[in-house]
Design a protein around this motif. Structure first.
Motif, PDB file in Angstrom:
ATOM      1  N   THR A 193       0.831  -1.205   0.000  1.00  0.00           N
ATOM      2  CA  THR A 193       0.000   0.000   0.000  1.00  0.00           C
ATOM      3  C   THR A 193       0.866   1.256   0.000  1.00  0.00           C
ATOM      4  N   VAL A 230       2.426   1.559  -3.603  1.00  0.00           N
ATOM      5  CA  VAL A 230       1.438   1.860  -4.645  1.00  0.00           C
ATOM      6  C   VAL A 230       0.966   3.306  -4.539  1.00  0.00           C
ATOM      7  N   ASN A 231       0.694   3.766  -3.330  1.00  0.00           N
ATOM      8  CA  ASN A 231       0.189   5.131  -3.178  1.00  0.00           C
ATOM      9  C   ASN A 231       1.258   6.179  -3.425  1.00  0.00           C
ATOM     10  N   TYR A 281       1.481   6.336  -7.404  1.00  0.00           N
ATOM     11  CA  TYR A 281       0.410   7.065  -8.079  1.00  0.00           C
ATOM     12  C   TYR A 281       0.366   8.535  -7.664  1.00  0.00           C
ATOM     13  N   SER A 282       0.811   8.838  -6.463  1.00  0.00           N
ATOM     14  CA  SER A 282       0.916  10.241  -6.063  1.00  0.00           C
ATOM     15  C   SER A 282       1.920  10.973  -6.943  1.00  0.00           C
ATOM     16  N   HIS A 338      -3.617  -3.176  -8.663  1.00  0.00           N
ATOM     17  CA  HIS A 338      -3.223  -2.042  -7.821  1.00  0.00           C
ATOM     18  C   HIS A 338      -4.396  -1.404  -7.081  1.00  0.00           C
ATOM     19  N   GLU A 339      -5.580  -1.485  -7.656  1.00  0.00           N
ATOM     20  CA  GLU A 339      -6.718  -0.727  -7.133  1.00  0.00           C
ATOM     21  C   GLU A 339      -7.034  -0.995  -5.660  1.00  0.00           C
ATOM     22  N   TYR A 387      -5.189  -1.461  -3.308  1.00  0.00           N
ATOM     23  CA  TYR A 387      -4.164  -0.872  -2.446  1.00  0.00           C
ATOM     24  C   TYR A 387      -4.188   0.656  -2.456  1.00  0.00           C
ATOM     25  N   ARG A 388      -4.963   1.231  -3.335  1.00  0.00           N
ATOM     26  CA  ARG A 388      -4.992   2.687  -3.429  1.00  0.00           C
ATOM     27  C   ARG A 388      -5.915   3.279  -2.366  1.00  0.00           C
ATOM     28  N   ASP A 415      -8.361   6.012  -1.213  1.00  0.00           N
ATOM     29  CA  ASP A 415      -9.260   6.941  -1.900  1.00  0.00           C
ATOM     30  C   ASP A 415      -8.976   8.396  -1.534  1.00  0.00           C
ATOM     31  N   GLY A 458      -6.243  10.148  -3.693  1.00  0.00           N
ATOM     32  CA  GLY A 458      -6.698  10.507  -5.029  1.00  0.00           C
ATOM     33  C   GLY A 458      -7.674  11.663  -5.016  1.00  0.00           C
TER      34      GLY A 458
END
Length: 238
Positions: free
Chosen positions: A33, A36-37, A40-41, A95-96, A98-99, A101, A104
């Motif tokens: 987690t 992954v975050n 994407y950040s 991946h979803e 682990y993202r 919310d 985002g």
């Protein structure tokens, strides 16, 4: 791609399996987690820098954004590489799940904002200067093999905070009304921080403390970092 697992206690065991065997499956999911975050950040930040590049008139401030985005490209690659070093192919899992919310949603709010003060406070000072910096600082200095290049990334992220402080100081000096908005944004992010630390993240922070990855005073240190960063542009309430 051939993975280097020579740092594991058994050359036939990946670091992923070592984590699961030592700390449990929940620990592996938590570490994934984190990666992954962060990854994407970085992509969100690259897009934010691109959006504001045409809006900056100063060549120096345009250069800040270019350097900022270029750093994040490197960091995104390092986070992806870190997952693969652990023994998990980057494209080999969904991946979803682990993202987070909230992350985002905060970046989406900033991306569609035309308030430069809000973006500087929300991105450079809060997301990077407080949340990411404390996490990177502690995990990078934990001595763990599981957090690939976090110490390097933390050092390089410092300049993004400095960029934000420099531009924010200029904006606030030029516009007294912006100062009032900045104080209100600061209040919002302080409330968000408390909900973050005492809500969803509390259990994860507790596990990281027990595992020795972060210090026992992690929450207090994050609050102090918030005061320090926001205080640099004079927007803390007295």
């Amino acid at each position: 791609m051939t993975l280097d697992t020579t740092t594991a206690s058994d050359s036939s065991t990946t670091l992923k399996q070592e984590i699961i065997d030592t700390y449990g499956r929940d620990a592996w999911d938590l570490i994934l987690t984190v990666y992954v975050n962060f990854y994407y950040s970085e992509l969100e930040i690259i897009d934010l820098c691109a959006r504001w590049l045409p809006r900056r008139n100063s060549l120096q401030e345009k250069n800040y954004l270019i350097k900022h985005a270029a750093d994040e490209v490197v960091h995104a690659r390092l986070f992806r590489e870190g997952v693969e070093i652990l023994g998990q192919p980057w494209h080999g899992f969904d991946h979803e799940p682990y993202r987070i919310d909230d992350i985002g949603e905060r970046f989406a709010k900033l991306f569609y904002s035309d308030d430069e003060v809000e973006v500087l406070i929300g991105l450079n000072l809060y997301a990077e200067g407080v949340l990411a910096m404390e996490e990177l600082y502690q995990l990078g200095r934990s001595g763990s093999r599981y957090f690939h290049q976090f110490d390097r990334i933390e050092r390089e992220e410092r300049r993004h905070v400095a960029f934000g402080i420099t531009v924010a100081q200029r904006v606030l000096a030029e516009n007294p009304e912006a100062q009032k908005r900045a104080v209100e944004h600061c209040k919002w992010y302080r409330e968000h921080l408390e909900g973050y630390l005492e809500g969803r993240l509390k259990q994860s922070i507790g596990w990281a403390i027990d595992a020795g990855f972060v210090s026992a005073d992690y929450i207090d240190r994050t609050r102090l970092r918030f005061d320090d960063v926001m205080g640099k542009i004079g927007i803390l309430e007295s």
